[in-house]
Design a protein around this motif. Structure first.
Motif, PDB file in Angstrom:
ATOM      1  N   ASP A 179      39.138  48.835  66.427  1.00  0.00           N
ATOM      2  CA  ASP A 179      38.212  47.788  66.876  1.00  0.00           C
ATOM      3  C   ASP A 179      36.893  48.386  67.347  1.00  0.00           C
ATOM      4  N   ARG A 180      36.979  49.569  67.947  1.00  0.00           N
ATOM      5  CA  ARG A 180      35.746  50.218  68.431  1.00  0.00           C
ATOM      6  C   ARG A 180      34.848  50.609  67.257  1.00  0.00           C
ATOM      7  N   LEU A 181      35.431  51.286  66.272  1.00  0.00           N
ATOM      8  CA  LEU A 181      34.618  51.805  65.164  1.00  0.00           C
ATOM      9  C   LEU A 181      34.132  50.677  64.243  1.00  0.00           C
ATOM     10  N   PHE A 182      34.929  49.615  64.158  1.00  0.00           N
ATOM     11  CA  PHE A 182      34.563  48.501  63.267  1.00  0.00           C
ATOM     12  C   PHE A 182      34.167  47.277  64.091  1.00  0.00           C
ATOM     13  N   SER A 183      33.459  47.541  65.185  1.00  0.00           N
ATOM     14  CA  SER A 183      33.120  46.469  66.118  1.00  0.00           C
ATOM     15  C   SER A 183      32.062  45.529  65.566  1.00  0.00           C
ATOM     16  N   ARG A 184      31.292  45.981  64.582  1.00  0.00           N
ATOM     17  CA  ARG A 184      30.312  45.095  63.960  1.00  0.00           C
ATOM     18  C   ARG A 184      30.298  45.365  62.461  1.00  0.00           C
ATOM     19  N   PRO A 185      29.695  44.446  61.690  1.00  0.00           N
ATOM     20  CA  PRO A 185      29.807  44.584  60.218  1.00  0.00           C
ATOM     21  C   PRO A 185      29.286  45.937  59.729  1.00  0.00           C
ATOM     22  N   ILE A 186      30.030  46.529  58.836  1.00  0.00           N
ATOM     23  CA  ILE A 186      29.664  47.860  58.343  1.00  0.00           C
ATOM     24  C   ILE A 186      29.012  47.766  56.973  1.00  0.00           C
ATOM     25  N   LYS A 187      28.355  48.855  56.622  1.00  0.00           N
ATOM     26  CA  LYS A 187      27.763  48.988  55.288  1.00  0.00           C
ATOM     27  C   LYS A 187      28.252  50.324  54.709  1.00  0.00           C
ATOM     28  N   VAL A 188      28.871  50.275  53.524  1.00  0.00           N
ATOM     29  CA  VAL A 188      29.380  51.510  52.915  1.00  0.00           C
ATOM     30  C   VAL A 188      28.199  52.310  52.365  1.00  0.00           C
ATOM     31  N   LEU A 189      28.156  53.600  52.716  1.00  0.00           N
ATOM     32  CA  LEU A 189      27.036  54.444  52.290  1.00  0.00           C
ATOM     33  C   LEU A 189      27.392  55.311  51.081  1.00  0.00           C
ATOM     34  N   GLY A 190      28.667  55.530  50.840  1.00  0.00           N
ATOM     35  CA  GLY A 190      29.042  56.333  49.681  1.00  0.00           C
ATOM     36  C   GLY A 190      30.427  56.932  49.829  1.00  0.00           C
ATOM     37  N   HIS A 191      30.817  57.658  48.799  1.00  0.00           N
ATOM     38  CA  HIS A 191      32.149  58.258  48.764  1.00  0.00           C
ATOM     39  C   HIS A 191      32.061  59.724  48.371  1.00  0.00           C
ATOM     40  N   ARG A 311      39.046  58.662  55.833  1.00  0.00           N
ATOM     41  CA  ARG A 311      39.562  59.677  54.914  1.00  0.00           C
ATOM     42  C   ARG A 311      40.919  59.189  54.433  1.00  0.00           C
ATOM     43  N   HIS A 312      41.052  59.052  53.140  1.00  0.00           N
ATOM     44  CA  HIS A 312      42.304  58.562  52.564  1.00  0.00           C
ATOM     45  C   HIS A 312      43.022  59.733  51.895  1.00  0.00           C
ATOM     46  N   ILE A 313      44.236  60.009  52.369  1.00  0.00           N
ATOM     47  CA  ILE A 313      45.039  61.097  51.788  1.00  0.00           C
ATOM     48  C   ILE A 313      45.815  60.513  50.613  1.00  0.00           C
ATOM     49  N   ARG A 314      45.566  61.061  49.418  1.00  0.00           N
ATOM     50  CA  ARG A 314      46.226  60.554  48.212  1.00  0.00           C
ATOM     51  C   ARG A 314      47.069  61.671  47.588  1.00  0.00           C
ATOM     52  N   PRO A 315      48.377  61.659  47.847  1.00  0.00           N
ATOM     53  CA  PRO A 315      49.234  62.728  47.318  1.00  0.00           C
ATOM     54  C   PRO A 315      49.290  62.657  45.792  1.00  0.00           C
ATOM     55  N   LYS A 316      49.234  63.806  45.152  1.00  0.00           N
ATOM     56  CA  LYS A 316      49.308  63.850  43.683  1.00  0.00           C
ATOM     57  C   LYS A 316      50.563  64.568  43.199  1.00  0.00           C
ATOM     58  N   ALA A 317      50.984  65.550  43.928  1.00  0.00           N
ATOM     59  CA  ALA A 317      52.191  66.319  43.602  1.00  0.00           C
ATOM     60  C   ALA A 317      52.573  67.059  44.874  1.00  0.00           C
ATOM     61  N   ALA A 318      53.713  67.732  44.849  1.00  0.00           N
ATOM     62  CA  ALA A 318      54.131  68.443  46.062  1.00  0.00           C
ATOM     63  C   ALA A 318      53.049  69.421  46.513  1.00  0.00           C
ATOM     64  N   ASP A 319      52.308  69.980  45.554  1.00  0.00           N
ATOM     65  CA  ASP A 319      51.338  71.013  45.925  1.00  0.00           C
ATOM     66  C   ASP A 319      49.891  70.580  45.696  1.00  0.00           C
ATOM     67  N   GLU A 320      49.639  69.267  45.691  1.00  0.00           N
ATOM     68  CA  GLU A 320      48.260  68.825  45.470  1.00  0.00           C
ATOM     69  C   GLU A 320      48.029  67.423  46.031  1.00  0.00           C
ATOM     70  N   PHE A 321      46.895  67.247  46.694  1.00  0.00           N
ATOM     71  CA  PHE A 321      46.481  65.898  47.091  1.00  0.00           C
ATOM     72  C   PHE A 321      44.982  65.751  46.923  1.00  0.00           C
ATOM     73  N   GLU A 322      44.572  64.488  46.872  1.00  0.00           N
ATOM     74  CA  GLU A 322      43.142  64.188  46.859  1.00  0.00           C
ATOM     75  C   GLU A 322      42.765  63.627  48.216  1.00  0.00           C
ATOM     76  N   LEU A 323      41.608  64.045  48.677  1.00  0.00           N
ATOM     77  CA  LEU A 323      41.072  63.495  49.911  1.00  0.00           C
ATOM     78  C   LEU A 323      39.874  62.639  49.518  1.00  0.00           C
ATOM     79  N   TYR A 324      39.918  61.379  49.893  1.00  0.00           N
ATOM     80  CA  TYR A 324      38.898  60.423  49.444  1.00  0.00           C
ATOM     81  C   TYR A 324      38.152  59.914  50.672  1.00  0.00           C
ATOM     82  N   TRP A 325      36.890  60.281  50.776  1.00  0.00           N
ATOM     83  CA  TRP A 325      36.088  59.975  51.959  1.00  0.00           C
ATOM     84  C   TRP A 325      35.203  58.766  51.676  1.00  0.00           C
ATOM     85  N   THR A 326      35.231  57.792  52.553  1.00  0.00           N
ATOM     86  CA  THR A 326      34.320  56.653  52.461  1.00  0.00           C
ATOM     87  C   THR A 326      33.407  56.685  53.681  1.00  0.00           C
TER      88      THR A 326
END
Ligand code: FES
Ligand code: FE2
Length: 418
Positions: A179-191, A311-326
């Motif tokens: 609630d603190r971080l999203f206390s007012r409408p946000i605008k996505v700047l990129g990924h 930051r979204h942790i997206r597992p791909k395999a036991a030894d690999e993941f993608e980190l997706y930053w918004t």
């Protein structure tokens, strides 16, 4: 039916010893997809600000399962499998966009923005050939739907029918952090996206471990953004989440010096060629300048100075993941503020001044543990009886993560602490 729990001998019940094979075994990874990502948890999938208009969509993942998150004509939010109900092809191949219908390229089955099947070529035969029988019911062949819930524009989805309500799952003070971080409408700047050749749980450990920040990250130590002598502000150390915050004052150089005596990452005579990198304007009136919240299993939300991101942790395999930053700011940001956020975006991400070492540390672990899976990591810093609520410098929160993980996975010893 869950597949049988892999046999992994855990040497202790308290999460202080973690067998390396949980980071390397394919059967453990497969079990995680069922017991965790499709289990009774809420998975972060998107921000509402990424799909503001009717028929906006974004493709993402729950665990390693491809998902479409979409806003329907009536404004409601939906999440469904991005896998054709005909023969299994990926339906939507764009990262995001606006589409009234999602058409599979293979045989052109067509789905609406709620995942319902609305078009089947040659359904009633063509030139007397092909077609489906009269009892073919499109409603039985839609894309598999997930339950969706949103808190202040942060969208979560769950496969599991028994997942508790989102507010109960998050609970205070995580609700307060969102609630603190999203206390007012946000605008996505990129990924930004980055592939890390390591197990996703190593990143879960990393973000529950504030005390590595001044030891691993030279920029942190030298410029004092995050120091072990900072006062902890707020926070939570529950098993499925961890949240911590700190302040950063005008006395940062002194504080950095006193907080890093004997620490070889601290370089006293370094200064920034462009000091404006760290000059911003407070976003909040509580004085907190660093706030990192990890929510099991796959979300981290962060405020580092004026850099705000999920930051979204997206597992791909036991030894690999993608980190997706918004990255995001607020709708009412002026141009100067947006410029400041974009400049400070250099602090984090794949080459971030205070985050590039994290993926390297994770890969250093992954490379070193390919053998000797029965050996363990050692998690006793701060003492086994450390107070979860008070100790910012310790490993209690990581032990809590492992107990919760072991409980969901059905591994022995059982955990399940919430
Ligand atoms: S696999 Fe999608 S229409 Fe055939
Ligand atoms: Fe780090």
């Amino acid at each position: 039916m869950l597949r049988e729990a892999p046999v992994i001998p855990w040497p202790s019940r308290d999460g202080s010893r973690v067998p390396f094979e949980v980071f390397t075994r394919a059967d453990v990874f497969a079990r995680e997809q069922e017991a965790i990502f499709r289990g009774p948890v809420w998975n972060y999938v998107a921000l509402e600000a990424e799909i503001p208009q009717p028929n906006d969509f974004k493709t993402t993942f729950v665990g390693d399962t491809p998902i479409i998150v979409s806003r329907a004509e009536d404004g409601s939010l939906h999440a469904f499998l991005n896998r054709c109900a005909h023969r299994g092809a990926t339906v939507q191949r764009q990262a995001s966009g606006n589409a009234r219908q999602h058409k599979c390229v293979y045989h052109q089955w067509c789905y609406n923005s709620q995942g319902d099947l609305v078009g089947v070529p040659y359904r009633r035969a063509v030139a007397g050939m092909g077609g489906y029988s009269a009892d073919f019911a499109p409603k039985d062949h839609g894309l598999t739907k997930l339950r969706v819930a949103s808190r202040k524009g942060v969208i979560f989805a769950t496969f599991h029918p028994d997942t508790v309500a989102l507010e109960e799952y998050l609970d205070e003070p995580l609700l307060a952090a969102i609630d603190r971080l999203f206390s007012r409408p946000i605008k996505v700047l990129g990924h930004m996206r980055q592939r890390v050749r390591g197990n996703w749980k190593l990143y879960s450990e990393n973000t529950r471990d504030p005390y590595h920040a001044a030891l691993l990250h030279g920029f942190h130590a030298t410029f004092g953004l995050y120091r072990t002598n900072q006062r902890r502000v707020g926070g939570s150390d529950r098993a499925r989440a961890h949240s911590t915050g700190a302040t950063y004052g005008d006395d940062w150089r002194q504080a950095a010096q006193s907080g890093n005596i004997g620490q070889d990452k601290f370089v006293a005579n370094y200064s920034l060629a462009d000091p404006s990198l760290l000059e911003g304007r407070p976003d909040f009136n509580d004085g907190v300048t660093v706030s990192i919240t990890s929510i099991f299993p796959c979300l981290v939300i962060q405020q580092i100075m004026n850099t705000l991101a999920t930051r979204h942790i997206r597992p791909k395999a036991a030894d690999e993941f993608e980190l997706y930053w918004t990255y995001f700011g607020y709708e009412d940001d002026d141009e100067q503020m947006i410029a400041c956020r974009l400049k400070q975006a250099n602090l984090i991400g794949p080459a971030g001044l205070i985050s590039m070492e994290d993926s390297e540390a994770i890969e250093l672990i992954q490379r070193a543990i390919v053998r000797d899976g029965h050996e363990n990591s050692f998690l006793e810093f701060g003492g086994l009886h450390a107070d979860l609520g008070k100790d910012r410098v310790g490993e209690a929160t990581i032990r809590a993560f492992w107990r919760y993980y072991a409980g969901l996975m059905g591994l022995s010893p059982a955990g399940g602490e919430a």
